[in-house]
Design a protein around this motif. Structure first.
Motif, mmCIF file in Angstrom:
data_model
loop_
_atom_site.group_PDB
_atom_site.id
_atom_site.type_symbol
_atom_site.label_atom_id
_atom_site.label_comp_id
_atom_site.label_asym_id
_atom_site.label_seq_id
_atom_site.Cartn_x
_atom_site.Cartn_y
_atom_site.Cartn_z
ATOM 1 N N GLU A 43 42.762 29.169 9.103
ATOM 2 C CA GLU A 43 41.437 28.662 8.743
ATOM 3 C C GLU A 43 40.345 29.699 9.044
ATOM 4 O OE1 GLU A 43 40.871 25.732 7.351
ATOM 5 O OE2 GLU A 43 38.772 25.250 7.717
ATOM 6 N N GLY A 224 39.200 22.838 6.337
ATOM 7 C CA GLY A 224 40.558 22.428 6.670
ATOM 8 C C GLY A 224 41.636 22.881 5.713
ATOM 9 N N TRP A 227 44.344 24.753 7.455
ATOM 10 C CA TRP A 227 45.292 23.913 8.200
ATOM 11 C C TRP A 227 46.267 23.240 7.254
ATOM 12 C CZ3 TRP A 227 45.444 24.885 13.138
ATOM 13 C CH2 TRP A 227 44.304 25.371 13.776
ATOM 14 N N ILE A 228 45.771 22.859 6.079
ATOM 15 C CA ILE A 228 46.674 22.267 5.094
ATOM 16 C C ILE A 228 47.723 23.309 4.681
ATOM 17 C CG2 ILE A 228 46.800 21.343 2.743
ATOM 18 C CD1 ILE A 228 44.214 19.893 3.215
ATOM 19 N N LEU A 230 48.913 25.629 6.547
ATOM 20 C CA LEU A 230 49.903 25.674 7.623
ATOM 21 C C LEU A 230 50.900 24.534 7.497
ATOM 22 C CD1 LEU A 230 47.641 26.618 10.603
ATOM 23 C CD2 LEU A 230 49.830 27.670 10.141
#
Lengths: 306, 360
Positions: A43, A224, A227-228, A230
């Motif tokens: 991120e 985010g 993070w998605i 990941l």
């Protein structure tokens, strides 16, 4: 509510655009994790890439130069992660978080003069006959070059991991760094290269958001997506083609959710807006039981003295 | 050529010294950053670290230290329990939001009735909201092996959307002329988390933060659960042989940190912030991660680190208004602190040796 306002052809075309930032970031992180390193700073690298790309594109008037700058920016930021985890042998989870917190602050600082500006538009591929075909044209043949680059990158990473010597060594380092070290491979150097590659990919993904998907700059605009990305690597069980599939799935949910908002569905906007995150959790739950395909050395620190 | 040699035992001296070295290094690097932004670096550093404590208007800023420090300490104490055992709750920001929503919701449900029991009920509600939100990643991890880092983080974005929905809908002030945001709890006596001593900045959140520090200290040093947490962090295999149940530890650590983050949210919304608004959260949940590491995951250390971080917030605000330093510069400054801390931690676990003619 008027669902007929949703045009399936445009939906698929914009789904591919929405998926590209996730795709780029996730395929980079996949290589990093294949080398046995868990970098939670995606991120932070994305948002840094977003502002590097945006500012350079605005200053030079060239979106392509912007993308180059974004890749460089992401890689430079990941260099901090290299210093922490490969040189100072710090905990990878904590270092990744540090990278994200730092990247969010740095991008906000760099982006101060760029709020409310429009970036130069990226030209689309326009192939005379093919782009004009009904349905197939807008879906396959009238995107910007970076979108195709993302798909090509997945293919290249797949080929590299599966068939090339470089890929074999990379996987060996990720599966068992002690054995790879004993065989004479430079574990640290290979990991550094992987981390820098991941940083460059995340930077490109970030710039795709600020230059093409939402052509503008706002603080924390990646919201985010890193993070998605990941989560997507877990979803894909560390397989490149499944990253592509997953990215299109998430892109589809994001776009569909926006289309439903526009069509005035009787669900409040906020609940539609949280759907991509809820779906991510759901997918993680369904797929997390199988960890067999995760690189065995993932997240472990390597030091030659052990 | 310098080589690293693993210490048989982590150095205690370096463990204490690294936060101080990290702060010094951050001051230097931060000074360079401020100079690059065209500000006088010495002036900027002095404004951030000296002005709030001993400057001309320190009487005004000192209470603010407690107000900003309390939520950071409260959240960081909870996070540190999990971090010690390798359980990574990164979603404190979301638990903080949900705690504020449930707590404020209870208070607003009673409006305009007055009663001594309303505030305690709100406190319970806040803790419960945070606990429940943190229990989602805990249960998913225990039941399905889902990664708690990603789930707790995704729930931050969900919580932000819920907050927006609540301040535009259910909790919106009916007398607010259509503006988003709830009624102001500061003007509702039974629900107001007021200062206990006027002008001191001391509210119930500060008291609870101090209790949490003591509680965590006792838990870690005198209690079986604390021993299990430390054992799991230091030797996971040994912990399993010692009969530690990983599932119960996960539920306990995540639930506990969620409850504390929820409490922090409630005390903030009922006190300094006053109302539920769309951008009520200001990132305490993320800054608390830095506080937890800077405090070496030790309760007393976290107390000191929380104070320091509150100082950078307040000093940063002064630097903003006096020197025109951008707000984001302080965020970068805080991020740097975590970097240097993690980097200098090398010296705790490894010894630097000059390698003369070693055959590799």
């Amino acid at each position: 509510m008027d669902l007929t306002a949703i045009n399936p052809v445009l939906l698929i075309a914009s789904l591919m655009v929405a998926a590209t930032p996730i795709l780029l970031a996730a395929v980079g992180e996949l290589v990093v994790e294949k080398a046995g390193v868990l970098n939670l700073g995606v991120e932070g690298m994305m948002i840094t890439g977003a502002i590097c790309g945006f500012s350079i594109a605005v200053e030079t008037g060239s979106p392509l130069l912007g993308f180059v700058a974004a890749a460089v920016g992401g890689a430079v930021l990941s260099l901090l992660f290299v210093l922490l985890t490969q040189v100072a042998l710090a905990n990878q989870v904590a270092s990744g978080l540090a990278l994200t917190l730092f990247g969010l602050g740095l991008s906000a600082l760099m982006g101060q003069g760029y709020v409310g500006i429009k970036p130069p538009p990226m030209s689309r591929l326009d192939i005379p006959v093919l782009s004009d075909l009904p349905a197939v044209g807008p879906i396959l043949f009238s995107h910007d070059i970076v979108l195709y680059f993302g798909i090509a990158l997945v293919a290249a990473v797949w080929w590299m991991l599966k068939y090339s010597r470089v890929g074999l060594v990379l996987r060996a380092v990720g599966e068992n760094h002690d054995a790879a070290h004993a065989l004479g491979y430079k574990v640290i150097r290979i990991r550094i290269a992987a981390i820098l590659f991941g940083g460059a990919c995340a930077g490109l993904g970030g710039a795709y958001i600020s230059l093409i998907r939402v052509p503008q700059w706002t603080e924390g605009m990646t919201a985010g997506v890193g993070w998605i990305a990941l989560a997507l690597v877990v979803f894909a069980s560390w397989k490149p083609w499944r990253v592509l599939l997953g990215a299109y799935l998430f892109g589809g949910i994001t776009v569909l959710q926006l289309n439903l908002q526009a069509a005035g569905v009787a669900i409040p906007v906020e609940y539609l807006a949280m759907s991509p995150y809820l779906v991510t959790i759901l997918v993680l739950v369904i797929l997390s039981a199988d960890k067999s395909s995760a690189p065995a050395s993932l997240g472990r620190i390597f030091h030659a003295s052990h | 050529m310098i080589v690293l040699e693993k210490r048989p035992q982590p150095s205690r001296a370096w463990s204490v010294a690294t936060p101080l070295v990290a702060v010094l290094a951050t001051m230097i690097a931060g000074g360079l950053l401020f100079a690059a932004l065209g500000k006088n670096p010495v002036e900027a550093i002095r404004t951030i670290f000296w002005e709030p404590l001993f400057g001309e208007f320190a009487f005004f800023y000192r209470p603010q230290l407690l107000v900003k420090g309390a939520p950071l300490v409260l959240i960081a104490i909870g996070l540190s329990l999990g971090f010690r055992a390798g359980i990574w709750n990164i979603g404190a920001e979301g638990q903080y939001i949900i705690g504020a929503l449930t707590g404020a919701g209870i208070g607003l449900a009673f409006y305009p009735m007055e009663g001594w029991f309303i505030f305690p009920l709100m406190v319970l509600g806040g803790a419960f909201g945070g606990w429940a939100w943190a229990t989602i990643p805990a249960v998913l991890k225990v039941r399905f092996g889902t990664n708690e880092i990603l789930v707790s983080l995704m729930l931050v974005y969900v919580a932000e959307q819920l907050l927006a929905s609540m301040s535009l809908g259910l909790l919106k002030n009916p007398e607010g002329f259509g503006f988003p945001g709830s009624r102001n709890l500061q003007s509702y006596d039974s629900a107001h988390n007021a200062e206990l001593i006027a002008g001191s900045g001391m509210h119930w959140g500060v008291v609870v933060a101090l209790i949490a520090v003591i509680f965590a200290y006792v838990l870690l040093n005198r209690h079986m659960t604390g021993f299990h947490i430390r054992l799991t962090g230091e030797a996971p295999r040994a912990a399993r042989f010692a009969g530690v149940s990983p599932s119960r530890l996960i539920l306990f650590c995540l639930g506990m940190s969620g409850a504390l983050a929820g409490l922090a949210g409630l005390f903030e919304v009922a006190g300094p912030a006053g109302q539920v608004t769309i951008d009520f959260n200001v990132g305490y949940g993320f800054t608390a991660i830095i506080v937890a590491f800077l405090g070496r995951l030790h309760p007393v250390g976290i107390l000191l680190a929380g104070g320091l971080m509150a100082l950078t917030y307040i000093g940063g605000e002064i630097a903003q208004s006096n020197l025109g330093l951008p707000a984001a510069a302080i965020q970068v400054f805080q991020g740097m602190l975590l970097f240097f801390l993690l980097a200098f931690d090398l010296l705790t676990n490894y010894r630097l040796r000059a390698a003369a003619s070693e055959v590799a």
